[in-house]
Design a protein around this motif. Structure first.
Motif, PDB file in Angstrom:
ATOM      1  N   ARG A 179       1.169  -1.315   0.482  1.00 53.96           N
ATOM      2  CA  ARG A 179       0.016   0.444   0.045  1.00 53.96           C
ATOM      3  C   ARG A 179       0.775   0.978  -0.118  1.00 53.96           C
ATOM      4  N   VAL A 180       0.634   2.411  -0.842  1.00 46.81           N
ATOM      5  CA  VAL A 180       1.343   3.476  -0.796  1.00 46.81           C
ATOM      6  C   VAL A 180       0.519   4.517   0.223  1.00 46.81           C
ATOM      7  N   LEU A 181       1.579   5.130   1.094  1.00 40.24           N
ATOM      8  CA  LEU A 181       0.767   6.408   2.100  1.00 40.24           C
ATOM      9  C   LEU A 181       0.489   7.207   0.673  1.00 40.24           C
ATOM     10  N   ALA A 182      -0.618   8.489   1.173  1.00 35.96           N
ATOM     11  CA  ALA A 182      -1.046   8.713  -0.439  1.00 35.96           C
ATOM     12  C   ALA A 182      -1.513  10.093   0.935  1.00 35.96           C
ATOM     13  N   GLU A 183      -1.310  11.561   0.418  1.00 33.12           N
ATOM     14  CA  GLU A 183      -1.115  13.163   1.168  1.00 33.12           C
ATOM     15  C   GLU A 183      -2.694  12.742   1.478  1.00 33.12           C
ATOM     16  N   GLY A 184      -3.022  13.485   2.974  1.00 34.17           N
ATOM     17  CA  GLY A 184      -4.591  13.350   3.371  1.00 34.17           C
ATOM     18  C   GLY A 184      -4.746  12.521   4.168  1.00 34.17           C
ATOM     19  N   ASP A 185      -3.853  10.848   3.863  1.00 33.90           N
ATOM     20  CA  ASP A 185      -4.099   9.748   4.842  1.00 33.90           C
ATOM     21  C   ASP A 185      -3.598   9.979   7.226  1.00 33.90           C
TER      22      ASP A 185
END
Length: 273
Positions: free
Chosen positions: A89-95
């Motif tokens: 899973r790739v972490l994203a902006e706003g997580d």
């Protein structure tokens, strides 16, 4: 001794000192991972760095291999409450990312968790994390020599309820900790005071509220580990390991400052070194 006969492990000061060493490894690893986490990084990459860091500090990851778990961290994102399995899973902006870490030093465990925001996270999610962390500290502050475990539970619940209509997850609790990661007694995050095992110096507990923006109902994903909210709302998770000390104080073994600042702000005697 009687406490051990009932399955509650009371540590000697020397054993608590080893738990403090494990707790500092956890604290420093969470600090490192918090600084490292950013959009574009995978949860597996975070986990690999955490494992290397734990081992560099002379400790062993508590989680790796535990009942088949494949990570050294639990990394739970947004609607994932706890036990998120690190991977692709790739972490994203706003997580909103909850990170749980455990370490072992000479057979003694430390366990703590924090929730962090990546970039521009909704205000209600930031407030959720703040409420959850404050509830954890209020729970720890409620512990007194001669009190009961549910005094902690009641303080956690009261703190959360005072802040709004949040869901307190009932199916996952804090726990005793020491020579094993999970020991009696369970430490629920809600309930009436004055119940459960008696609190005494040397009894180490992990206090870990899990709070949601919606319903507290949860499900487990097909990986048989990751716990998610049933209604898809976001969750936060904060945890520290602490003990009561013979001088009547409290010592947070997984906080870099031993919990001094937050404990004293809540009117609690600090009992660490």
């Amino acid at each position: 001794m009687g406490w051990r006969d009932r399955g509650v492990e009371v540590k000697t000061p020397e054993q608590v000192a080893l738990m403090r060493r494990a707790g500092l490894v956890v604290a420093r690893t969470l600090e490192m991972v918090t600084d490292l986490a950013r959009p574009g990084l995978t949860t597996g990459e975070l986990d690999a760095r955490a494992e290397a860091h734990i081992r560099q500090l002379g400790a062993t990851p508590s989680f790796l291999g535990y009942q088949g778990f494949t990570g050294s961290l639990c990394v739970s994102v947004n609607d994932e409450v706890v036990h998120g399995v690190p991977g692709s899973r790739v972490l994203a902006e706003g997580d909103l990312v909850s990170i749980d870490c455990g370490a072992i030093v000479d057979g003694w465990h430390g366990d703590a968790a924090t929730t962090i925001a990546l970039g521009d996270v909704p205000d209600d999610a930031l407030e959720l994390s703040r409420v959850t962390e404050d509830a954890m500290w209020h729970g720890i502050a409620a512990a007194r020599d001669g009190g009961r475990v549910s005094d902690i539970s009641h303080a956690v619940e009261t703190s959360v309820r005072a802040c709004g209509d949040y869901g307190i997850v009932p199916d996952y609790t804090g726990h005793g900790i020491g020579s094993q990661m999970h020991l009696p007694p369970d430490v629920p995050n809600l309930g009436k005071p004055g119940r459960g095992a008696r609190l005494v110096p040397g009894l180490a507990l992990a206090v870990e509220p899990m709070v949601t923006l919606g319903s507290p109902a949860t499900d487990v994903l097909d990986d048989e580990w990751t716990v998610v909210t049933r209604d898809g709302t976001w969750a936060a998770h904060h945890e520290h390991t602490f003990t009561l000390t013979p001088d009547g104080g409290s010592w947070v073994l997984t906080a870099l400052d031993g919990g001094r600042a937050r404990l004293e702000a809540l009117g609690v005697r600090y009992g660490g070194d």
